[in-house]
Design a protein around this motif. Sequence first.
Motif: not given
Length: 154
Positions: A97-108
């Motif tokens: 879940f933390f990885a997913k949130m980090t990936l979303i921030l990087l994509a943003g």
Amino acid sequence: MDELLAGIEQLAFVRVLKASFVAYPIVNALHIMSIGALLTSVWLMDLRILGAFRSLPHAAFVALLRRTAFAAFAGALATGSLLFSVRASEYAAMPIFFAKMTLILLAGANFLVFMRRAKGGDEPAGGTVTIVAVLSLVLWTSVLFAGRFIGFLN
């Protein structure tokens, strides 16, 4: 933090969502629809930036897909937040879940770079924008995979 997460799970609307035979599946389906619209619009936009669909006007096509991606992201954010709220403590403890949130921030952040570098006109801008488009494809696809892992690891 544990108290906050437990408190989220005890909110009245979250308890209703948990207890409803219909509401949770509908929210889940809307989340999947939003993700599908988001990834489709991102992939088409990035592929156009990379030179695909040359018969379509670059600026208008990318602008349309950017608006679609924003709307789909808003839908995914809203429905994803509702899905998270049902099992907030459990999800927050998952490294994926933390990885997913980090990936979303990087994509943003990648999108912000795109917005600063993208140029109008009828053809892909090349250079940095090409790298950003490829990175966008990788990041958003990784978000999808991370999200699916959350569903199968709990």
